[in-house]
Write a protein that holds these residues in place. Structure first.
Motif, short mmCIF file in Angstrom:
data_model
loop_
_atom_site.label_atom_id
_atom_site.label_comp_id
_atom_site.label_asym_id
_atom_site.label_seq_id
_atom_site.Cartn_x
_atom_site.Cartn_y
_atom_site.Cartn_z
N UNK A 434 0.89 -1.08 -0.06
CA UNK A 434 -0.17 0.00 0.16
C UNK A 434 0.84 1.21 -0.06
N UNK A 435 1.85 1.17 0.79
CA UNK A 435 2.90 2.35 0.78
C UNK A 435 3.49 2.71 -0.26
N UNK A 436 3.72 1.40 -1.41
CA UNK A 436 4.43 1.55 -2.62
C UNK A 436 3.39 2.28 -3.62
N UNK A 437 2.00 1.72 -3.46
CA UNK A 437 1.03 2.47 -4.22
C UNK A 437 1.00 3.91 -3.94
N UNK A 438 1.14 4.36 -2.65
CA UNK A 438 0.94 5.72 -2.64
C UNK A 438 2.48 6.52 -3.35
N UNK A 439 3.60 5.67 -3.15
CA UNK A 439 4.84 6.48 -3.82
C UNK A 439 4.77 6.40 -5.23
N UNK A 440 3.58 5.97 -5.88
CA UNK A 440 3.59 6.21 -7.31
C UNK A 440 2.41 7.27 -7.37
N UNK A 441 1.88 7.71 -6.19
CA UNK A 441 0.77 8.54 -6.45
C UNK A 441 -0.92 8.08 -6.78
N UNK A 442 -0.97 6.56 -6.47
CA UNK A 442 -2.19 6.18 -6.54
C UNK A 442 -2.81 6.18 -5.31
N UNK A 443 -4.33 5.93 -5.06
CA UNK A 443 -5.08 5.66 -3.90
C UNK A 443 -4.45 4.55 -3.51
N UNK A 444 -4.40 4.58 -2.01
CA UNK A 444 -4.43 3.20 -1.16
C UNK A 444 -5.32 1.98 -1.56
N UNK A 445 -6.39 2.29 -2.03
CA UNK A 445 -7.37 1.18 -2.32
C UNK A 445 -7.38 0.53 -3.59
N UNK A 446 -6.31 1.22 -4.58
CA UNK A 446 -6.33 0.77 -5.87
C UNK A 446 -6.15 -0.83 -6.01
N UNK A 447 -5.72 -1.54 -5.38
CA UNK A 447 -5.64 -2.92 -5.30
C UNK A 447 -6.61 -3.81 -4.23
N UNK A 448 -7.45 -2.96 -3.93
CA UNK A 448 -8.28 -3.83 -2.69
C UNK A 448 -9.73 -4.23 -3.46
N UNK A 449 -10.21 -5.17 -2.78
CA UNK A 449 -11.56 -5.66 -3.44
C UNK A 449 -11.62 -6.29 -4.65
N UNK A 450 -10.36 -6.95 -5.02
CA UNK A 450 -10.32 -7.69 -6.27
C UNK A 450 -10.94 -8.99 -6.19
N UNK A 451 -11.44 -9.66 -5.13
CA UNK A 451 -12.06 -10.89 -5.03
C UNK A 451 -13.32 -11.12 -5.92
N UNK A 452 -13.70 -12.38 -6.56
CA UNK A 452 -14.65 -12.47 -7.39
C UNK A 452 -15.35 -13.94 -6.54
N UNK A 453 -16.20 -13.89 -5.67
CA UNK A 453 -16.57 -15.05 -4.63
C UNK A 453 -17.18 -16.07 -5.61
N UNK A 454 -18.17 -15.80 -6.45
CA UNK A 454 -18.90 -16.64 -7.46
C UNK A 454 -18.53 -16.22 -8.85
N UNK A 455 -17.48 -16.47 -9.34
CA UNK A 455 -17.16 -16.23 -10.86
C UNK A 455 -18.24 -17.02 -11.60
N UNK A 456 -18.58 -16.33 -12.87
CA UNK A 456 -19.42 -16.88 -13.94
C UNK A 456 -18.51 -17.69 -14.89
N UNK A 457 -19.49 -18.49 -16.00
CA UNK A 457 -18.60 -19.03 -16.80
C UNK A 457 -18.06 -18.04 -17.68
N UNK A 458 -18.32 -16.83 -17.93
CA UNK A 458 -17.70 -15.69 -18.70
C UNK A 458 -16.42 -15.50 -18.08
N UNK A 459 -16.38 -15.32 -16.81
CA UNK A 459 -15.37 -14.78 -16.15
C UNK A 459 -14.16 -16.07 -15.98
N UNK A 460 -14.68 -17.18 -15.97
CA UNK A 460 -13.61 -18.25 -16.01
C UNK A 460 -12.94 -18.61 -17.32
N UNK A 461 -13.75 -18.19 -18.56
CA UNK A 461 -13.43 -18.20 -19.73
C UNK A 461 -12.28 -17.21 -19.99
N UNK A 462 -12.76 -15.85 -19.63
CA UNK A 462 -11.68 -14.77 -19.81
C UNK A 462 -10.41 -14.95 -19.18
N UNK A 463 -10.49 -15.14 -18.11
CA UNK A 463 -9.15 -15.44 -17.05
C UNK A 463 -8.65 -16.86 -17.60
#
Length: 527
Positions: A434-463
């Motif tokens: 998080x401190x490295x994010x701020x050292x690049x000028x980004x908000x601290x939450x830029x990498x937060x909340x990335x989880x997909x608890x129930x991915x769809x078939x479209x999600x799985x195919x894309x990833x």
């Protein structure tokens, strides 16, 4: 006037699309192969399309855009690398970007893109005795004037900024250092702007301060108050980035988005700014004033903490500015800055042991040079161990470094010359992602909340396709990921090492915003 549209090659952390949003430019598509940065930008910029591997992109077949940005991989031109130059496996991808630009211009009769922006390390100036940067300029100018050649400078030493102009085109470049643009990190980078349809490139990089919207109250670090109390009642805070949990991203001027109960740690980020010109000589630019973001000042978080002392693992301290965040941060070799407290130690253990290990642990203020000489991984190669805070640690010297809290290792007969080293009332800590994010000028939450608890078939195919592209190019795995592995990763995609790498490869957002705001200003007012 219609808003400009942007395509980002080698997208990484999404710095150019986010900087575009702040400058009222619409990010349309991006090309990237690393799964974690793609996960971040699909969450933060869900409307932006992902094109994958640049070598598989045909510029004639993708949506035309006004601006193409490309911070092509710099591994082979960095002074920290092997200096293979543009012929290296990574840096040669620069020519793939040139190919995509040419294909798009050919398909649109030279209309798109009008603007290009290339970002890279200052090592490009000296790579291959300066001939690599000449090759960059020749290739960019060659988009408009095939066969054109830029003469080599005297003794092969390129100036830190320059401008080239021709019949209906212009190309300018300029060296920026992030520490003078609102974020306390030493990060010198070249920014090259090409105006393929006019003569405004120089005006973007050298004349647009205060005109493009990057003005006295335009931009400072993310964690600053919404307005300046000294300005009186009703003073606005400038630009506001509104991220409501990743469902959408919006930018507003002087008005923040609605605060919601379900914001889940994603409040609006308001940015205001002030320049001070006394830094101009050192930064070759107009820099920021003395105030630092609260998260980056002494006594708060990295680079300068505890009694206004700081220590950089590569430079003599105390310092108030962190060194450049590298892509190898956290991957071994102590190649990152420590948050500094009271004392710093050089540790020179070896796997084979030593007859007098005590001599290999000593207090120091200067780290040794990071080298590639094959030192054992348990030696403190180029790093400094920093201790601070309330605790008691014992440092074992029996062949490898080992710290235990409030317990000394077994006493040995040889302890008359190799006694246990105890550091009382100290703790050790490195910079967090998080401190490295701020050292690049980004908000601290830029990498937060990335989880997909129930991915769809479209999600799985894309990833599945994203991971397979990454595996095919990097050759890091013998077999593709299974469906179950993709599902598990989507449920918990974050890792510190992936985020460290992303920030090391990323761009400093304030500088990107300045450049793109200048392009938007020039396109509207000078075309």
């Amino acid at each position: 006037m219609d808003r400009l549209r942007l395509g980002s090659l080698f997208d990484g952390s999404g710095g150019f699309p986010l900087g575009g949003l702040l400058a009222r430019i619409i990010p349309v598509w991006a090309s990237e192969i690393e799964p974690f940065p793609i996960r971040v930008t699909t969450r933060r910029l869900p409307a932006m399309k992902h094109l994958g591997d640049i070598s598989a992109i045909n510029g004639a077949n993708i949506e035309p855009v006004d601006i193409i940005t490309f911070g092509s991989p710099c591994t082979d031109m960095s002074i920290a690398g092997k200096r293979a130059g543009l012929d290296g496996a990574q840096s040669s991808l620069f020519y793939q970007a040139i190919r995509v630009i040419k294909e798009m211009r050919c398909a649109t009769n030279g209309r798109y893109p009008r603007w290009i922006c290339w970002e890279n390390v200052v090592g490009a100036f000296s790579s291959n005795r300066g001939f690599d940067f000449k090759a960059v300029l020749d290739a960019v100018i060659g988009i408009i004037e095939p066969g054109a050649e830029v003469p080599m400078p005297a003794k092969g030493h390129w100036p830190s900024a320059d401008l080239y102009m021709g019949d209906g085109w212009s190309v300018a470049y300029r060296t920026f250092d992030s520490q003078y643009w609102g974020i306390p990190q030493r990060r010198r980078r070249i920014y090259l702007v090409g105006d393929l349809g006019g003569r405004c490139a120089g005006r973007v990089l050298f004349e647009s301060e205060g005109l493009s919207g990057y003005s006295a109250e335009g931009f400072r670090s993310w964690q600053r108050a919404a307005g300046d109390p000294a300005a009186g009642p009703g003073a606005a805070g400038g630009i506001c980035l509104n991220d409501q949990g990743g469902s959408r991203m919006a930018v507003s001027m002087e008005t923040t988005g609605t605060l919601r109960a379900e914001s889940h740690g994603h409040p609006p980020c308001v940015m205001a700014a002030g320049f001070c010109t006394e830094h101009s000589a050192a930064s070759r630019s107009v820099g920021y004033g003395e105030e630092r973001s609260p998260t980056l000042r002494a006594g708060v978080v990295p680079a300068a903490v505890y009694e206004n002392h700081s220590q950089d693992t590569r430079y003599t301290g105390p310092l108030e500015t962190a060194p450049t965040v590298s892509a190898t941060y956290g991957t071994g070799g102590n190649n990152q800055p420590f948050v500094v407290g009271l004392r710093t130690y050089d540790v020179r253990f070896t796997s084979e042991g030593t007859k007098n290990a005590r001599q290999n642990v000593y207090e120091t203020a200067t780290a040794r040079t990071i080298d590639t000489g094959g030192n054992p991984p348990d030696s403190n190669q180029g790093g400094v161990a920093v201790v601070a805070g309330p605790a008691t640690y014992a440092l074992s010297v029996c062949g490898f470094p080992n710290a235990s809290r409030e317990q000394a290792p077994t006493l040995l007969a040889r302890d008359f010359k190799d006694p246990t080293a105890v550091n009382r009332e100290h703790t050790v800590r490195r910079l967090t992602p998080t401190e490295c994010a701020r050292l690049q000028g980004f908000p601290a939450w830029w990498c937060a909340g990335l989880e997909t608890p129930e991915p769809t078939e479209e999600d799985i195919a894309f990833w599945s396709e994203v991971w397979e592209t990454h595996r095919r190019i990097t050759r890091t795995a013998a077999r593709p990921k299974t469906r179950n592995q993709i599902v598990r990763w989507l449920k918990s995609p974050h890792s510190d090492s992936a985020e460290y790498k992303m920030w090391g490869n990323g761009v400093s957002l304030p500088i990107v915003f300045f450049v793109l705001a200048g392009i938007a200003w020039a396109d509207e007012n000078l075309a």
